[in-house]
Design an enzyme around this catalytic site. Structure first.
Site, PDB file in Angstrom:
ATOM      1  N   SER A  40       0.748  -1.327  -0.007  1.00  0.00           N
ATOM      2  CA  SER A  40      -0.103   0.012  -0.205  1.00  0.00           C
ATOM      3  C   SER A  40       0.857   1.211   0.086  1.00  0.00           C
ATOM      4  CB  SER A  40      -1.062  -0.034   1.054  1.00  0.00           C
ATOM      5  OG  SER A  40      -0.279   0.096   2.443  1.00  0.00           O
ATOM      6  N   HIS A 257       0.088   6.451   5.822  1.00  0.00           N
ATOM      7  CA  HIS A 257       0.267   6.332   4.582  1.00  0.00           C
ATOM      8  C   HIS A 257       0.505   7.424   3.594  1.00  0.00           C
ATOM      9  CE1 HIS A 257      -1.004   2.123   5.447  1.00  0.00           C
ATOM     10  NE2 HIS A 257      -0.949   1.891   4.052  1.00  0.00           N
TER      11      HIS A 257
END
Length: 281
Positions: A40, A257
């Site tokens: 990711s 992230h």
């Protein structure tokens, strides 16, 4: 459920999210020209720029670093990056509907970018523990088990890079590391994170960078360090500037992230490294 609890749930889901999607078509003509491999950290900008053509559980973005690189270099991209991917998922199906990422490689492949290893190193689990310890006021954030988990990825990472070379012998292999995630002392945005726990979290990412850099360099791959370029753009930076979303993720809904600005920033560091060497014909 509190905002912090929701944030912890999202971090956990980045590992365990289980929806399946359609199988991507196998590449034709001896492998895709450019193949992006990874987890990711390369796949997603969260809820923004969602790629509806990818398997849903991969959370793949239309504005992730591989796609930005492909557009800049005018390359045909087979983006196999996927949320929750681990090193074994490069060579074996991650789940039904998500084939091995190596499937895209072949003798016609000219460029391979690789960003993987955080899930193998149990980064999310340990970061969640840091926040939980902060809420309870008990325990320390880091320990030898976290260091051991990071160090343990070296051998499988080396084997994976060798497989990339075997499957795509002409390709330039570019490995990028992890940006600066949190500055010393943390910040109020990182709810529940004690100032004393900010440094161990960043130290863990630095250790992960060091392990992967060593393996990539030994293999002859190009390693791209993104920490210097991301200084001052960590999770404590303002919205629109930061490369990393904090626990209360306002841009992506996925804590720790890359934001869209982060994906663009990483691409801007990788591109000169590719151009300096020149892609094989």
């Amino acid at each position: 459920m509190t905002n912090l609890a929701r944030a912890f749930a999202v971090i956990a889901c980045s590992i365990a999210f289980g929806a399946t999607g359609s199988v991507e078509a196998a590449p034709l003509g001896g492998g895709a020209e450019y193949v992006a491999l990874g987890d990711s950290g390369a796949a997603t900008t969260g809820v923004r720029n969602f790629d509806i053509t990818a398997p849903p559980r991969c959370l793949r973005s239309t504005a992730n670093t591989p796609k930005l690189i492909a557009r800049e270099l005018d390359l045909r991209l087979d983006d196999r990056t996927c949320n929750s991917a681990r090193i074994p998922d490069l060579a074996a199906a991650q789940q039904p509907g998500i084939p091995p990422q190596f499937e895209a490689l072949g003798p016609g492949t000219r460029l391979v970018t690789v960003h993987i290893g955080a899930n193998d190193a149990l980064m999310a689990e340990h970061i969640v523990a840091c926040h939980v310890y902060g809420l309870s006021g008990a325990g320390g954030c880091a320990g030898p088990d976290w260091d051991a988990a990071i160090d343990a990825i070296a051998a499988p990472y080396a084997a994976a890079l060798q497989q990339v070379s075997d499957l795509a012998p002409k390709a330039m292999i570019v490995v990028d590391g992890w940006p600066t995630y949190v500055r010393d002392g943390g910040c109020p945005e990182l709810v529940g994170l004690r100032p004393s726990d900010a440094a161990p979290i960043q130290a863990a990412f630095d250790r992960l960078d060091t392990v992967v850099a060593r393996v990539a360099t030994a293999h002859g791959a190009i390693y791209v360090d993104t920490r210097a370029a991301s200084a001052g753009r960590d999770a404590c930076a303002p919205v629109g500037i930061r490369w990393i979303d904090p626990v209360i993720a306002t841009e992506t809904l996925i804590p720790y992230h890359l934001t869209p600005q982060g994906m663009r920033g990483v691409a801007d560091v990788i591109l000169p490294a590719i151009r300096a060497t020149g892609l094989p014909r």
